[in-house]
Design a protein around this motif. Structure first.
Motif, PDB file in Angstrom:
ATOM      1  N   ALA A 100     -15.558  -3.951   7.048  1.00 12.13           N
ATOM      2  CA  ALA A 100     -15.124  -3.564   5.701  1.00 12.13           C
ATOM      3  C   ALA A 100     -15.549  -2.136   5.378  1.00 12.13           C
ATOM      4  N   ARG A 101     -16.769  -1.787   5.751  1.00  7.56           N
ATOM      5  CA  ARG A 101     -17.269  -0.442   5.458  1.00  7.56           C
ATOM      6  C   ARG A 101     -16.462   0.620   6.198  1.00  7.56           C
ATOM      7  N   ASP A 102     -16.113   0.368   7.464  1.00  8.31           N
ATOM      8  CA  ASP A 102     -15.349   1.345   8.228  1.00  8.31           C
ATOM      9  C   ASP A 102     -13.969   1.569   7.618  1.00  8.31           C
ATOM     10  N   ALA A 103     -13.336   0.491   7.155  1.00  6.72           N
ATOM     11  CA  ALA A 103     -12.035   0.631   6.506  1.00  6.72           C
ATOM     12  C   ALA A 103     -12.157   1.469   5.235  1.00  6.72           C
ATOM     13  N   GLU A 104     -13.261   1.272   4.519  1.00  2.39           N
ATOM     14  CA  GLU A 104     -13.516   2.025   3.290  1.00  2.39           C
ATOM     15  C   GLU A 104     -13.708   3.512   3.603  1.00  2.39           C
ATOM     16  N   VAL A 105     -14.524   3.791   4.622  1.00  2.00           N
ATOM     17  CA  VAL A 105     -14.819   5.185   4.996  1.00  2.00           C
ATOM     18  C   VAL A 105     -13.562   5.888   5.507  1.00  2.00           C
ATOM     19  N   MET A 106     -12.821   5.214   6.383  1.00  2.00           N
ATOM     20  CA  MET A 106     -11.628   5.833   6.959  1.00  2.00           C
ATOM     21  C   MET A 106     -10.559   6.091   5.894  1.00  2.00           C
ATOM     22  N   HIS A 107     -10.464   5.203   4.934  1.00  5.29           N
ATOM     23  CA  HIS A 107      -9.504   5.405   3.848  1.00  5.29           C
ATOM     24  C   HIS A 107      -9.838   6.688   3.080  1.00  5.29           C
ATOM     25  N   ASP A 108     -11.105   6.811   2.702  1.00  5.78           N
ATOM     26  CA  ASP A 108     -11.529   7.996   1.957  1.00  5.78           C
ATOM     27  C   ASP A 108     -11.356   9.261   2.804  1.00  5.78           C
ATOM     28  N   ARG A 109     -11.663   9.159   4.093  1.00  2.00           N
ATOM     29  CA  ARG A 109     -11.586  10.336   4.968  1.00  2.00           C
ATOM     30  C   ARG A 109     -10.140  10.805   5.108  1.00  2.00           C
ATOM     31  N   VAL A 168       3.189   9.795   3.093  1.00  2.00           N
ATOM     32  CA  VAL A 168       1.971   9.729   3.897  1.00  2.00           C
ATOM     33  C   VAL A 168       0.851   8.987   3.160  1.00  2.00           C
ATOM     34  N   GLU A 169       0.556   9.412   1.929  1.00  2.00           N
ATOM     35  CA  GLU A 169      -0.532   8.781   1.175  1.00  2.00           C
ATOM     36  C   GLU A 169      -0.232   7.312   0.916  1.00  2.00           C
ATOM     37  N   ARG A 170       1.028   7.019   0.641  1.00  6.35           N
ATOM     38  CA  ARG A 170       1.392   5.623   0.379  1.00  6.35           C
ATOM     39  C   ARG A 170       1.131   4.749   1.595  1.00  6.35           C
ATOM     40  N   ARG A 171       1.480   5.250   2.781  1.00  7.91           N
ATOM     41  CA  ARG A 171       1.254   4.452   3.991  1.00  7.91           C
ATOM     42  C   ARG A 171      -0.235   4.301   4.260  1.00  7.91           C
ATOM     43  N   ILE A 172      -1.003   5.358   4.052  1.00  5.66           N
ATOM     44  CA  ILE A 172      -2.461   5.270   4.231  1.00  5.66           C
ATOM     45  C   ILE A 172      -3.036   4.216   3.294  1.00  5.66           C
ATOM     46  N   ASP A 173      -2.651   4.284   2.015  1.00  2.63           N
ATOM     47  CA  ASP A 173      -3.154   3.322   1.033  1.00  2.63           C
ATOM     48  C   ASP A 173      -2.733   1.906   1.391  1.00  2.63           C
ATOM     49  N   GLU A 198      -1.876   0.467   4.261  1.00  2.00           N
ATOM     50  CA  GLU A 198      -2.465  -0.149   5.444  1.00  2.00           C
ATOM     51  C   GLU A 198      -3.988  -0.250   5.362  1.00  2.00           C
ATOM     52  N   LEU A 199      -4.648   0.799   4.875  1.00  2.00           N
ATOM     53  CA  LEU A 199      -6.104   0.763   4.876  1.00  2.00           C
ATOM     54  C   LEU A 199      -6.666  -0.060   3.728  1.00  2.00           C
ATOM     55  N   GLU A 200      -5.952  -0.114   2.596  1.00  2.00           N
ATOM     56  CA  GLU A 200      -6.384  -1.028   1.542  1.00  2.00           C
ATOM     57  C   GLU A 200      -6.239  -2.466   2.013  1.00  2.00           C
ATOM     58  N   SER A 201      -5.196  -2.734   2.772  1.00  2.00           N
ATOM     59  CA  SER A 201      -5.022  -4.069   3.339  1.00  2.00           C
ATOM     60  C   SER A 201      -6.142  -4.381   4.321  1.00  2.00           C
ATOM     61  N   ASP A 202      -6.498  -3.400   5.167  1.00  2.00           N
ATOM     62  CA  ASP A 202      -7.600  -3.588   6.119  1.00  2.00           C
ATOM     63  C   ASP A 202      -8.894  -3.900   5.374  1.00  2.00           C
ATOM     64  N   TYR A 203      -9.146  -3.126   4.306  1.00  2.00           N
ATOM     65  CA  TYR A 203     -10.388  -3.320   3.555  1.00  2.00           C
ATOM     66  C   TYR A 203     -10.407  -4.679   2.865  1.00  2.00           C
ATOM     67  N   ASN A 204      -9.324  -5.037   2.219  1.00  2.00           N
ATOM     68  CA  ASN A 204      -9.290  -6.309   1.490  1.00  2.00           C
ATOM     69  C   ASN A 204      -9.497  -7.489   2.433  1.00  2.00           C
ATOM     70  N   THR A 205      -8.882  -7.418   3.608  1.00  2.00           N
ATOM     71  CA  THR A 205      -9.059  -8.491   4.592  1.00  2.00           C
ATOM     72  C   THR A 205     -10.501  -8.561   5.065  1.00  2.00           C
ATOM     73  N   ALA A 206     -11.070  -7.394   5.376  1.00  2.00           N
ATOM     74  CA  ALA A 206     -12.446  -7.354   5.873  1.00  2.00           C
ATOM     75  C   ALA A 206     -13.438  -7.755   4.786  1.00  2.00           C
ATOM     76  N   HIS A 207     -13.194  -7.316   3.539  1.00  2.00           N
ATOM     77  CA  HIS A 207     -14.111  -7.664   2.452  1.00  2.00           C
ATOM     78  C   HIS A 207     -14.052  -9.150   2.139  1.00  2.00           C
ATOM     79  N   ALA A 208     -12.862  -9.738   2.219  1.00  2.00           N
ATOM     80  CA  ALA A 208     -12.737 -11.186   2.021  1.00  2.00           C
ATOM     81  C   ALA A 208     -13.545 -11.933   3.083  1.00  2.00           C
ATOM     82  N   ASN A 209     -13.541 -11.407   4.298  1.00  2.00           N
ATOM     83  CA  ASN A 209     -14.329 -12.018   5.364  1.00  2.00           C
ATOM     84  C   ASN A 209     -15.824 -11.895   5.081  1.00  2.00           C
TER      85      ASN A 209
END
Length: 506
Positions: A292-301, A318-323, A325-336
């Motif tokens: 979850a943390r890596d998804a958070e960091v990579m999103h901000d980066r 570009v920003e829309r695709r980043i948001d 996919e990476l928000e989805s990655d974070y939400n999945t990881a944070h739920a875990n």
């Protein structure tokens, strides 16, 4: 996870009072313009805890109160030296079902134990509101309390107490009130809460105090004191992670990594099996938090990289695709993460950490003087770092450069944590070593972020292409990250040339 709980800091003082003691003239307190007409309330509160009173042992109270103008569930957590954080939830329909948002704040203490009623308090409260020229300063409550403890050893008691709670007033008002009450022969209450008063002398299993490391003290005190700090930090961040508070995930993972690293450095001071089991479980937890943390960091980066690009070079959404996919990655990881934090495996890890601190399984070396043992253990980590750096310099296959630098970063991080723990023994030398290792860790951390980022950019660019979008910007950002990695490596080489000695001996 969003919550609608009321959340406030409560600053109050309680006073033990005889039945016949009259209330002083409150309008004579400095800053008080007038005292409103007193208002009487009839309150009933049922307090909840585990059978072993784990919440009470940690100065936490959880109650369901009816009557008055703040009926509901109230959770009070220690906050600073003299304050408490109060979090409220509505009464709900089931009087014994603790609201989940409150339970999440104390799960790290309660774990998989049941919460049940342990005491019932009935209070006749008379509130005197103190007003200043600019609003409400404080409330002074004159409470007559009858308490009934529940379960084994049930009993009852009653008492009277005064309570002054700040609203918009300053702490100086509390000091003035204490002086006024002292003149009337009234002293602060010996208990910080009504529940503590009701429980009386019932034994509470308090956490063991952290040792104070000294140069000539036991070597074990160094690692145990450090582990105490990190276990406390983990417990502090657990509820923050559950409520998705910014930076909590990062802080919890760092505490987990610090523990795992220090157990490796100082493993000779503790039972080998215990160390290995704890390190395995801490590695598991760090991995869960890390996703979850890596998804958070990579999103901000990535968002930061895009924001620096000229508008004409940002082609497509570009920003829309980043948001997306990476928000989805974070939400999945944070739920875990949230799922794992409610699992028995995590609870047993907490139990094991507490057992280690309460009854550390020490080796013979652990009792030796810290100033003789600790520098050697830190020096060993320095040798590991030097070996890792040398491996980056002797590579025959350029394709292995990134993994070798990543391994060097991990060695630098381990040395940093080892030196941090050793500061009570190594003083300024340990602090300087920790700072230098932290610098190397950060520089190589930037390098590793660029490695991870390039993999993400390839994925994002490929997905953009498949969706019929322009992938140019993702390719450009990939090139920029490759250049950033080269700069980070060059900066690391410069920093390494000035790296200090690992000797902590004076």
């Amino acid at each position: 996870m969003a919550t609608t709980s009321e959340n406030m800091i409560e600053i109050e003082q309680k006073y033990a009072v005889d039945e016949a003691t009259p209330l002083p003239l409150l309008h004579e307190l400095p800053g008080v313009d007038r005292v409103e007409q007193p208002v009487e309330h009839r309150l009933e509160a049922v307090y909840f805890d585990t059978q072993g009173l784990v919440l009470a042992a940690n100065r936490i109270t959880l109650r369901r109160r009816t009557g008055g103008d703040d009926a509901g569930w109230h959770l009070k957590l220690p906050e600073g030296s003299d304050g408490r954080r109060e979090i409220r939830e509505p009464l709900g329909e089931d009087p014994e079902l603790v609201p989940k948002p409150l339970l999440q704040w104390v799960r790290v203490y309660v774990r998989d134990e049941a919460l049940a009623p342990i005491a019932r308090l009935q209070t006749r409260r008379v509130v005197h509101r103190l007003r200043g020229t600019d609003g409400i300063l404080a409330d002074v409550s004159d409470d007559h309390v009858r308490a009934e403890t529940l379960g084994p050893g049930a009993g009852s008691t009653q008492w009277r107490e005064w309570e002054i709670e700040l609203v918009d007033g300053q702490r100086e008002l509390l000091e003035s009130a204490q002086a006024m009450f002292a003149e009337a022969g009234v002293r602060p209450a010996p208990h910080e809460s009504k529940l503590a008063h009701a429980l009386g002398d019932r034994p509470l299993e308090a956490e063991p105090e952290a040792p104070q490391p000294r140069r000539k003290g036991a070597a074990a005190d160094v690692v145990l004191a450090y582990l105490h700090q990190q276990v406390s930090q983990l417990k502090l961040q657990d509820p923050q992670v559950r409520h998705d508070v910014p930076d909590a995930l990062h802080q919890m993972r760092v505490a987990t990594r610090r523990m795992r690293s220090s157990l490796a450095t100082y493993r000779k001071l503790l039972d080998t099996n215990t160390v290995n089991q704890l390190r395995d479980e801490l590695k598991w937890l760090a991995g869960v938090l890390g996703a979850a943390r890596d998804a958070e960091v990579m999103h901000d980066r990535l968002r930061g990289l895009v924001s620096l690009e000229p508008a004409e070079l940002v082609m497509g959404p570009v920003e829309r695709r980043i948001d997306l996919e990476l928000e989805s990655d974070y939400n999945t990881a944070h739920a875990n993460v949230l799922e794992v934090l409610d699992q028995q495996r995590y609870f047993r890890l907490l139990d094991a950490l507490e057992s280690l601190l309460a009854e550390p399984p020490l080796t013979d070396l652990a009792s030796k003087p810290a100033h003789k043992v600790v520098p050697k253990l830190v020096k060993h980590d320095m040798k590991r770092l030097r070996k890792a750096v040398k491996a980056t310099e002797n590579l025959t296959d350029p394709g292995n450069e990134d993994p070798a630098l990543h391994e060097t970063r991990k060695c630098a991080k381990r040395l940093r944590y080892a030196a941090e723990a050793a500061e009570p023994v190594g003083g300024k030398r340990a602090a300087r070593l920790a700072e230098a290792a932290h610098t190397v860790q950060k520089v190589l951390g930037d390098h590793q972020d660029s490695v991870v980022d390039r993999g993400l950019l390839q994925r994002l660019g490929g997905n953009a292409f498949l969706a019929g979008e322009n992938g140019f910007t993702f390719g450009r950002l990939h090139g920029l990250e490759q250049a950033a990695a080269a700069r980070s490596e060059a900066k690391f080489r410069r920093k390494w040339d000035k790296f200090p000695s690992a000797s902590l001996k004076k």
